[in-house]
Design an enzyme around this catalytic site. Structure first.
Site, short mmCIF file in Angstrom:
data_model
loop_
_atom_site.label_atom_id
_atom_site.label_comp_id
_atom_site.label_asym_id
_atom_site.label_seq_id
_atom_site.Cartn_x
_atom_site.Cartn_y
_atom_site.Cartn_z
N ASN A 65 0.68 -1.18 0.02
CA ASN A 65 0.12 0.17 -0.03
C ASN A 65 0.86 1.05 -0.02
O ASN A 65 1.81 1.14 0.69
CB ASN A 65 -0.95 -0.10 1.26
CG ASN A 65 -2.01 0.97 1.26
OD1 ASN A 65 -1.75 2.24 1.49
ND2 ASN A 65 -3.06 0.62 0.95
N ALA A 66 0.58 2.32 -0.60
CA ALA A 66 1.18 3.50 -0.78
C ALA A 66 1.64 3.99 0.66
O ALA A 66 2.56 4.75 0.99
CB ALA A 66 0.67 4.68 -1.52
N ALA A 67 0.79 3.62 1.43
CA ALA A 67 1.04 3.96 3.03
C ALA A 67 1.61 2.85 3.73
O ALA A 67 0.89 1.91 4.18
CB ALA A 67 -0.29 4.29 3.79
N TYR A 68 3.13 2.84 3.63
CA TYR A 68 3.75 1.64 3.79
C TYR A 68 3.26 0.72 4.97
O TYR A 68 3.05 -0.49 4.73
CB TYR A 68 5.11 1.73 3.85
CG TYR A 68 5.87 1.82 2.59
CD1 TYR A 68 6.11 0.71 1.80
CD2 TYR A 68 6.21 3.32 1.87
CE1 TYR A 68 6.86 0.92 0.37
CE2 TYR A 68 6.74 3.14 0.68
CZ TYR A 68 7.05 2.30 0.22
OH TYR A 68 7.42 2.16 -1.02
N GLU A 75 2.90 -14.17 4.19
CA GLU A 75 2.54 -15.21 5.62
C GLU A 75 1.48 -14.76 6.33
O GLU A 75 0.91 -15.52 6.48
CB GLU A 75 3.90 -15.37 6.49
CG GLU A 75 5.21 -15.77 5.35
CD GLU A 75 5.81 -14.50 5.16
OE1 GLU A 75 5.49 -13.63 4.33
OE2 GLU A 75 7.08 -14.79 5.42
#
Length: 160
Positions: A65-68, A75
């Site tokens: 996601n762009a918001a890491y 997993e």
């Protein structure tokens, strides 16, 4: 004072062709799903396949996601799905493979710390080991008999 030495045992296969039975089929499935990972930022695709005690196989891929911090590793995607859809069914083994799109990943890649902790929680809860298989895109495969071999002093519910 006492010094304690921790050791672990693992099996190293030269390549995927040396795996047999459910180890081979699980890793082949992890490789297949790895290609469906959503990794537009890192370009590092990870696939995981989990074998449950009831014979069901669950797969997961990393989802960025762009918001890491909002993304999830392969997993945890697979394990959380298994816990949600098959509560109480023990996990027998997990196969994990990773590939970088900017080059060849020939060394085995193990789970990150957050994934190790999540897998440890399931292993502690079910009171049976979870076998783990790791590989890069190609090359050697590492097999461990338990997550505890990878994270021997895991934090768990008993520590709360």
């Amino acid at each position: 004072m006492q010094e304690v030495k921790l050791t672990t045992t693992l099996t190293v296969y030269d390549n995927l062709n040396e795996l047999v039975g459910s180890d081979a089929s699980l890793m082949h499935l992890a490789i297949k799903v790895r290609n469906t990972a959503y990794a537009p930022y890192s370009n590092y695709k990870v696939g995981a396949a989990i074998l449950l005690e009831n014979g069901e196989i669950i797969t997961g891929t990393n989802q960025e996601n762009a918001a890491y911090p909002s993304g999830l590793c392969a997993e945890r995607v697979a394990i959380f799905y298994a816990g949600s859809q098959y509560p109480g069914v023990p996990i027998k083994k997990i196969a994990i493979t990773a590939a970088a799109s900017n080059g060849s990943s020939n060394e085995p890649v193990s789970s990150c710390g957050a994934c190790r902790q999540s897998i440890a929680e399931y292993e502690q809860k079910q009171k049976t080991p979870i076998e783990m298989l790791f590989m890069g895109e190609t090359g050697k495969v590492i097999k461990m008999n338990s997550l505890a071999d990878l994270l021997p002093l895991a934090f768990g519910a008993d520590d709360l």
